[in-house]
Motif scaffolding. Structure first.
Motif, short mmCIF file in Angstrom:
data_model
loop_
_atom_site.label_atom_id
_atom_site.label_comp_id
_atom_site.label_asym_id
_atom_site.label_seq_id
_atom_site.Cartn_x
_atom_site.Cartn_y
_atom_site.Cartn_z
N UNK A 14 0.83 -1.21 0.00
CA UNK A 14 0.00 0.00 0.00
C UNK A 14 0.86 1.26 0.00
N UNK A 15 2.02 1.20 0.65
CA UNK A 15 2.94 2.33 0.59
C UNK A 15 3.39 2.56 -0.85
N UNK A 16 3.73 1.48 -1.53
CA UNK A 16 4.14 1.61 -2.93
C UNK A 16 2.98 2.14 -3.78
N UNK A 17 1.76 1.70 -3.49
CA UNK A 17 0.60 2.13 -4.26
C UNK A 17 0.33 3.63 -4.07
N UNK A 18 0.38 4.12 -2.83
CA UNK A 18 0.06 5.53 -2.59
C UNK A 18 1.10 6.45 -3.21
N UNK A 19 2.39 6.07 -3.10
CA UNK A 19 3.40 6.94 -3.70
C UNK A 19 3.32 6.91 -5.22
N UNK A 20 2.96 5.73 -5.79
CA UNK A 20 2.80 5.64 -7.24
C UNK A 20 1.63 6.50 -7.71
N UNK A 21 0.54 6.45 -6.97
CA UNK A 21 -0.62 7.26 -7.32
C UNK A 21 -0.26 8.74 -7.35
N UNK A 22 0.43 9.21 -6.32
CA UNK A 22 0.84 10.62 -6.29
C UNK A 22 1.76 10.96 -7.45
N UNK A 23 2.69 10.05 -7.76
CA UNK A 23 3.63 10.32 -8.85
C UNK A 23 2.92 10.38 -10.19
N UNK A 24 2.01 9.44 -10.44
CA UNK A 24 1.29 9.44 -11.72
C UNK A 24 0.39 10.66 -11.86
N UNK A 25 -0.26 11.06 -10.77
CA UNK A 25 -1.10 12.26 -10.80
C UNK A 25 -0.24 13.49 -11.08
N UNK B 145 -4.65 14.53 -0.49
CA UNK B 145 -4.30 14.67 0.92
C UNK B 145 -4.76 13.45 1.72
N UNK B 146 -5.90 12.87 1.33
CA UNK B 146 -6.36 11.66 1.99
C UNK B 146 -5.40 10.50 1.74
N UNK B 147 -4.90 10.40 0.51
CA UNK B 147 -3.93 9.33 0.22
C UNK B 147 -2.63 9.56 0.99
N UNK B 148 -2.29 10.84 1.22
CA UNK B 148 -1.09 11.14 2.00
C UNK B 148 -1.25 10.64 3.43
N UNK B 149 -2.45 10.80 3.99
CA UNK B 149 -2.70 10.31 5.35
C UNK B 149 -2.57 8.79 5.40
N UNK B 150 -3.13 8.11 4.40
CA UNK B 150 -3.00 6.65 4.32
C UNK B 150 -1.53 6.26 4.20
N UNK B 151 -0.78 7.03 3.42
CA UNK B 151 0.63 6.72 3.20
C UNK B 151 1.41 6.78 4.51
N UNK B 152 1.11 7.73 5.36
CA UNK B 152 1.81 7.83 6.65
C UNK B 152 1.50 6.61 7.51
N UNK B 153 0.22 6.24 7.56
CA UNK B 153 -0.17 5.10 8.41
C UNK B 153 0.51 3.82 7.95
N UNK B 154 0.42 3.50 6.65
CA UNK B 154 1.04 2.26 6.17
C UNK B 154 2.55 2.36 6.20
N UNK B 155 3.08 3.59 6.09
CA UNK B 155 4.52 3.77 6.18
C UNK B 155 5.07 3.39 7.55
N UNK B 156 4.31 3.67 8.61
CA UNK B 156 4.76 3.30 9.94
C UNK B 156 4.70 1.79 10.15
#
Length: 377
Positions: free
Chosen positions: A198-209, A353-364
């Protein structure tokens, strides 16, 4: 090290070189529908072909698998410059299949050949990968213009794949068939593996956007198309040193979640800035988004840091990239839908911004110390 970096240089060239010539291909008779297919092929290959990487790895090994990847890239780049739209689409699919395989195998190569320099090598190949992406975007049109043919602009990059194959060939070794293999189901049951995915997914989503829509955001803020493109390029260039440094720092930290938090905060500040003052702080927001994108090499480093062997690393890389790219693929489309429906970027920024919040949670969760426990055959 040189061989690995040459391989990394090839892992986006096929995509950005085609993007640079896409409008020109439309003038030459490639339909809008075909252009749409061409833009969708990379992420579909990353998800679908990446999921098959372990089957190949178990048969011929990680090192030889990388030669197969480079062969597909070179063959695809050569195929797509043959006459006709079918060859263009088929060649792009073949090349992107090779890239998808390389995406999965490179973290395992780093784990196997550079076990004590994971951070340094991950940072180096991530930065070179981004450099190759920029070179493909910047040099393809000038090459095509100088040669008087779009085929030259696209086909020349096959030589880069051949060069990488020649450099990597001496390091190919047949995998020991007695070496333990990860039981595929074990990773799919691991909460940590899913957190990495999920960390890889959220950062990929941000990069593609960012790559898809950032110029449009700046254009709507009153910038010319040229300056909007320059702002995107600036974001990519500013990200390069962060791409190199972030995984080096990740290796030295006991808990990498803190690093994910710091980098994600930079990304979130960039989206907030674009939301409230896109023109006033345009260069700052571009810089923040570029720096925050260094979550990408941190996620790549976690493939090796959370596993115990190169085979384990390849398995986690396969899972995270196949599922992650599939989840990220809808991001640019959804952002476009939200923008069209609302007439503004506010809803899109709220989503990011919601995906950023998810990214922090799964990042931990993904960044905790220790290895993923895996069942073995």
């Amino acid at each position: 090290m040189i061989a690995v970096l040459l391989v990394a240089f090839n892992l986006r060239l096929a995509i950005t070189s085609l993007g640079a010539l896409l409008d020109h291909l439309g003038d030459l008779g490639v339909s809008a529908a075909a252009q749409g297919v061409l833009t969708s092929v990379p992420v579909l290959c990353f998800a679908a072909v990446g999921a098959t990487a372990m089957a190949l790895t178990r048969r011929i090994g990680v090192d030889r698998g990388l030669i197969v990847a480079l062969g597909l890239i070179a063959a695809g780049l050569a195929l797509r410059v043959l006459d006709g739209t079918p060859a263009l689409v088929a060649g792009t699919a073949v090349a992107c299949s090779g890239i998808a395989l390389g995406n999965v195998l490179i973290p395992a190569i780093v784990k196997e050949h550079f076990p004590h320099r994971i951070g340094t090598m991950t940072g180096a190949y991530s930065a070179v990968l981004s450099l190759g992406s920029a070179v493909g975007a910047a040099a393809t049109v000038p090459i095509a213009d100088a040669a008087g043919s779009w085929r030259a602009g696209l086909g020349v990059w096959a030589l880069a794949a051949v060069a990488a194959g020649v450099a990597w060939a001496p390091y190919c070794r047949r995998r020991d068939p007695q070496r333990a293999q990860v039981r595929g189901a074990s990773l799919w049951r691991s909460p940590i593996a899913w957190a990495v995915t999920l960390l890889f997914a959220t950062q990929s989503l941000n990069a593609y956007v960012m790559m898809s829509w950032l110029p449009s955001v700046y254009a709507d803020a009153g910038f010319s198309d040229a300056k909007a493109g320059l702002l995107l390029a600036t974001s990519i260039v500013i990200g390069l040193p962060f791409f190199f440094v972030a995984p080096v720092v990740a290796v030295r930290l006991r808990h990498r979640g803190h690093l994910v938090l710091a980098l994600t905060t930079l990304t979130a500040l960039g989206w907030v800035g674009l939301w409230v003052a896109p023109a006033g702080g345009a260069w700052l927001w571009a810089a923040l988004l570029g720096a925050g994108g260094a979550v990408f090499p941190v996620a790549l480093a976690l493939f090796a840091l959370r596993t115990s062997s190169a085979t384990d690393t390849a398995s986690l890389s396969m899972m995270a990239q196949s599922v992650g790219y599939l989840l990220a693929a809808g991001g640019p489309f959804l952002v476009g839908v939200l923008h069209d429906a609302s007439g503004s970027w506010a809803a899109a920024f709220a989503l990011l911004l919601a995906t950023a919040a998810v990214q922090v949670v799964v990042g931990y969760v993904a960044g905790r110390p220790g290895k993923i426990a895996t069942a073995r055959l």
